[in-house]
Each structure stands twice: as structure tokens, then as C-alpha cells.
Design a protein around this motif. Structure first.
Motif, short mmCIF file in Angstrom:
data_model
loop_
_atom_site.label_atom_id
_atom_site.label_comp_id
_atom_site.label_asym_id
_atom_site.label_seq_id
_atom_site.Cartn_x
_atom_site.Cartn_y
_atom_site.Cartn_z
N SER A 134 0.85 -1.19 0.00
CA SER A 134 0.00 0.00 0.00
C SER A 134 0.88 1.25 0.00
CB SER A 134 -0.90 0.00 1.24
OG SER A 134 -0.15 0.32 2.40
N ASP A 135 0.27 2.41 0.10
CA ASP A 135 1.00 3.68 0.09
C ASP A 135 1.25 4.23 1.48
OD1 ASP A 135 1.00 3.67 -2.71
OD2 ASP A 135 -0.99 4.64 -2.78
N ALA A 136 0.86 3.50 2.52
CA ALA A 136 1.00 4.02 3.88
C ALA A 136 1.54 2.92 4.80
CB ALA A 136 -0.36 4.51 4.39
N PRO A 137 2.19 3.30 5.90
CA PRO A 137 2.65 2.28 6.87
C PRO A 137 1.46 1.52 7.45
CG PRO A 137 3.67 4.41 7.29
CD PRO A 137 2.58 4.66 6.31
N ILE A 138 1.68 0.25 7.79
CA ILE A 138 0.66 -0.60 8.38
C ILE A 138 1.24 -1.27 9.62
CG2 ILE A 138 -0.86 -2.59 8.06
CD1 ILE A 138 -0.74 -2.10 5.06
N GLU A 139 0.53 -1.17 10.75
CA GLU A 139 0.92 -1.92 11.94
C GLU A 139 0.29 -3.30 11.86
OE1 GLU A 139 1.42 -0.83 16.54
OE2 GLU A 139 -0.68 -0.98 15.91
N MET A 140 1.12 -4.34 11.85
CA MET A 140 0.60 -5.69 11.68
C MET A 140 1.64 -6.71 12.11
SD MET A 140 0.74 -6.11 7.51
CE MET A 140 2.24 -5.75 6.57
N ALA A 141 1.19 -7.95 12.22
CA ALA A 141 2.06 -9.08 12.54
C ALA A 141 1.62 -10.28 11.73
CB ALA A 141 2.00 -9.41 14.03
N SER A 142 2.57 -11.10 11.33
CA SER A 142 2.23 -12.35 10.66
C SER A 142 1.64 -13.32 11.68
CB SER A 142 3.48 -12.94 10.00
OG SER A 142 4.57 -12.99 10.90
N TRP A 143 0.69 -14.13 11.20
CA TRP A 143 -0.11 -14.97 12.09
C TRP A 143 -0.32 -16.30 11.37
CZ3 TRP A 143 -5.71 -13.17 13.72
CH2 TRP A 143 -6.21 -14.01 14.73
N ALA A 144 0.13 -17.38 11.98
CA ALA A 144 0.08 -18.70 11.36
C ALA A 144 -0.87 -19.59 12.16
CB ALA A 144 1.47 -19.33 11.31
N LEU A 145 -1.91 -20.12 11.49
CA LEU A 145 -2.95 -20.87 12.19
C LEU A 145 -3.08 -22.27 11.60
CD1 LEU A 145 -4.12 -17.72 11.46
CD2 LEU A 145 -5.69 -18.41 13.27
N SER A 146 -2.90 -23.27 12.44
CA SER A 146 -3.07 -24.67 12.05
C SER A 146 -4.37 -25.19 12.67
CB SER A 146 -1.90 -25.52 12.54
OG SER A 146 -0.68 -25.09 11.97
N VAL A 147 -5.29 -25.62 11.80
CA VAL A 147 -6.59 -26.12 12.24
C VAL A 147 -6.47 -27.64 12.40
CG1 VAL A 147 -9.05 -26.23 11.73
CG2 VAL A 147 -7.70 -24.26 10.96
N MET A 148 -6.43 -28.10 13.64
CA MET A 148 -6.14 -29.50 13.92
C MET A 148 -7.41 -30.35 13.87
SD MET A 148 -3.00 -28.86 14.16
CE MET A 148 -2.52 -30.58 14.29
N ARG A 262 4.72 -4.99 14.23
CA ARG A 262 5.61 -3.96 13.71
C ARG A 262 4.85 -2.99 12.82
NH1 ARG A 262 10.10 -8.51 12.54
NH2 ARG A 262 11.23 -8.37 14.51
N THR A 263 5.37 -1.77 12.73
CA THR A 263 4.87 -0.81 11.76
C THR A 263 5.68 -1.01 10.48
OG1 THR A 263 4.24 0.77 13.48
CG2 THR A 263 4.48 1.61 11.23
N VAL A 264 5.01 -1.52 9.45
CA VAL A 264 5.69 -1.94 8.21
C VAL A 264 5.51 -0.84 7.17
CG1 VAL A 264 5.84 -3.74 6.45
CG2 VAL A 264 5.21 -4.35 8.80
N ALA A 265 6.61 -0.30 6.71
CA ALA A 265 6.58 0.78 5.73
C ALA A 265 6.17 0.25 4.36
CB ALA A 265 7.96 1.43 5.65
N PRO A 266 5.68 1.12 3.47
CA PRO A 266 5.38 0.69 2.10
C PRO A 266 6.60 0.04 1.45
CG PRO A 266 4.48 2.87 2.50
CD PRO A 266 5.31 2.53 3.70
N GLY A 267 6.39 -1.12 0.87
CA GLY A 267 7.47 -1.86 0.23
C GLY A 267 8.24 -2.78 1.16
N ALA A 268 8.02 -2.67 2.46
CA ALA A 268 8.71 -3.51 3.44
C ALA A 268 7.85 -4.71 3.81
CB ALA A 268 9.09 -2.70 4.67
N GLN A 269 8.39 -5.59 4.65
CA GLN A 269 7.69 -6.80 5.01
C GLN A 269 8.00 -7.21 6.44
OE1 GLN A 269 9.54 -9.15 1.86
NE2 GLN A 269 10.72 -10.30 3.38
N THR A 270 7.19 -8.11 6.97
CA THR A 270 7.42 -8.70 8.28
C THR A 270 7.11 -10.19 8.19
OG1 THR A 270 6.95 -8.52 10.65
CG2 THR A 270 5.09 -8.23 9.16
N SER A 271 7.79 -11.00 9.00
CA SER A 271 7.59 -12.45 8.88
C SER A 271 7.98 -13.16 10.17
CB SER A 271 8.43 -13.01 7.72
OG SER A 271 9.81 -12.90 8.00
#
Length: 306
Positions: A134-148, A262-271
Motif C-alpha cells: 500500500s501507500d502508507a505504513p501498516i501496523e501488523m504481525a504475521s499470524w500462522a494458524l493450524s486447524v487441527m 511492527r509498523t511496516v513501511a510501504p514496500g517492506a515486510q514482516t515475517s
């Protein structure tokens, strides 16, 4: 380790990663999503919702089952963006595949799931990545869900028990959701482990931890599933500090890991990364007493250095 294209439960385009120890099935018609993880000749440890298999293009988000990548903190629109379209995939990743979906408006977040399978064991490595397009920073976190799959027992290790008055500072943090009844008999809170039994009569229940014990397990009748993930000191995590969350209802149980918020800038990533292991032909414990249970687990975990 072999990678095969095959139909699976109504979807024509799927990838199977397999060796002599285990196999994965990954959909590329929807997702990114892992549909199945099993030992060779064993049953799928993941829950699949039969009525949703083979479908695509739905306007609403579909749980389907299996393992998925989501966006935390949970948001009624952003987290539930439908992932019902085909994904791009790249098989150049050694021993596995890279899967991506297109960013969905108005959020502009690309999901990338990188999966590698060991040729010598059941070990699977999964990197869960969110890219801000996107064109703006986003506060987010990666989230991994296993449905057992239903009917299993979740095993959550605890830090060593301290002593008073030597140990005066807290060494664990638990977050409890508003609908969780702490007297629910599916939960057992011991000095070495918390366990949660999935049953078909269970109402929704959820809790989260700042979990530093590296792993969580799920015991089925014929297999023990182990998921490992990190806790990074000094980082902020979603939901008041949770890098691990678990949810259960009458149909399934979810084992969830989360990356730092994290606050992820445009073009950046989190993992963040998980590793999975699947141990087949596991003898069932003769007792769920905490010390007996620990003795039963020790030889199963030792080869994994846990």
C-alpha cells in the motif's frame, strides 16, 4: 523428496511434497493454504471442512481447514479478507515451494508462504511473510494458524516451576479471551504442562501466552504433531504480548503462532517462521499426571532437541 502435481478433494491444482517419512498437500487453486500433513500411510492431522473443499471464488472468507497465513491483530475485515483465488507458486525454493496471493484492496497486503521439506525426516519449515504494497505504513504481525483434526490433546509446556521466596518475579504471561470459562474441564493447568482436549461438545475457548518454551504439541491416536516457533525478547507482540494463541470449539482446535507486531513501511515486510514435525506410531501415555506425562514425552522430544 518429491514434488508432484495432483488433484485433491475437488481442486485440480495442488502440490504434494513427500518423502519416505511424511507428505504435505498444498492447494494452489486457493490460499496460500496447506491442506494436509500426514505420516506416510497415516491420517491427516489437520481438520478439513468437507462442505468447503473444492470451492473457489466465494465472496466471503472460508475457513476450509488446514494451515493458513493471516494478519494480526484480528480485525473483522482485514483478517477475514477472502483467500479464495488461485495463488502464484515458484518451485525454485530448494526442497519446497513459495506461494503468494495478490494484495486485496483496500489493505494492499501480499501474503507469502515459503515451505521447505527435509528429505530425511518429517521436518517442514514454513516462513510466513506479509508485504506492505500500500501507500502508507501498516501496523501488523504475521499470524500462522493450524486447524487441527478433532479428538486430539494439545500439549503446551510451561517454564520450570520456581520457589518462594527465591523467585519473586513472574516468568509467564497468559491472556484470556472474554468467552473462555476457566473452569472448563477440557483445560488442565499443571506445573509442567497446560493441556486442552478437543471435544465435540466444546463451546468456544481461547487463551494466549508469551510463550518461550519453543514448542506446542497435538496428540492424535496415531501421531504426535509438534510445532516450534520463537519468542523474540524485546519485541512487542499482538493481543497484549502473545506469540502463541490457541482456540477450540466443537469442530476443531487451532494452534497459532504470531510474529512481532511492527509498523511496516510501504514496500517492506514482516515475517516469522515455524517448524513442524510429525511422529507416527506413538504409544499413548498411560497417565496424564504431570510427571508421568513428562517421562512419556521426553524420548519423543529428544531427537528434536526440545
Amino acid at each position: 523428496m518429491q514434488i508432484t502435481h495432483l488433484p485433491h478433494h475437488g481442486w485440480e491444482n495442488n502440490l504434494q511434497l513427500a518423502n519416505e517419512h511424511a507428505e504435505l498437500v498444498i492447494s494452489v487453486d486457493v490460499g496460500p493454504r496447506v491442506l494436509s500433513y500426514r505420516t506416510t500411510g497415516g491420517g491427516n492431522v489437520f481438520k478439513n471442512y468437507d462442505e468447503q473443499l473444492g470451492g473457489s471464488g466465494e465472496a466471503e472468507w472460508m475457513i476450509r481447514g488446514g494451515h493458513r497465513l493471516w494478519i494480526a491483530p484480528e480485525h473483522e475485515q482485514r483478517s477475514y479478507v477472502p483467500d479464495n483465488a488461485p495463488v502464484q507458486f515458484d518451485l525454485r525454493n530448494p526442497g519446497g515451494v513459495v506461494l503468494e496471493n495478490e494484495p486485496v484492496d483496500p489493505w494492499g497486503i501480499r501474503k507469502r508462504l515459503t515451505i521447505s521439506m527435509s528429505p530425511q525426516s518429517s521436518e517442514v519449515t514454513l516462513e510466513h511473510t506479509l508485504v506492505n504494497e500500500s501507500d502508507a505504513p501498516i501496523e501488523m504481525a504475521s499470524w500462522a494458524l493450524s486447524v487441527m483434526a478433532p479428538g486430539g490433546l494439545e500439549i503446551i509446556p510451561l517454564p520450570p516451576l520456581g520457589q518462594h521466596p527465591r523467585d519473586l518475579r513472574p516468568n509467564r504471561k497468559m491472556i484470556v479471551w472474554p468467552y473462555t470459562d476457566m473452569s472448563d474441564e477440557r483445560w488442565r493447568f499443571g506445573h509442567r504442562y497446560i493441556t486442552l482436549r478437543q471435544t465435540d461438545s466444546g463451546v468456544p475457548t481461547k487463551l494466549g501466552l508469551a510463550h518461550q518454551e519453543k514448542w506446542v504439541g497435538y496428540l492424535m491416536k496415531d501421531a504426535l504433531f509438534i510445532k516450534t516457533f520463537a519468542f523474540e525478547e524485546g519485541e512487542t507482540y499482538p493481543d497484549e504480548g502473545c506469540n502463541f494463541e490457541t482456540f477450540s470449539n466443537d469442530a476443531m482446535l487451532e494452534i497459532e503462532s504470531l510474529g512481532p507486531l511492527r509498523t511496516v513501511a510501504p514496500g517492506a515486510q514482516t515475517s516469522h517462521t515455524e517448524k513442524w514435525y510429525l511422529i507416527g506410531n506413538v504409544p499413548q501415555p498411560h497417565s496424564l499426571k504431570q510427571d508421568d506425562f513428562g517421562e512419556w514425552l521426553a524420548p519423543l522430544l529428544a531427537p528434536l532437541n526440545l
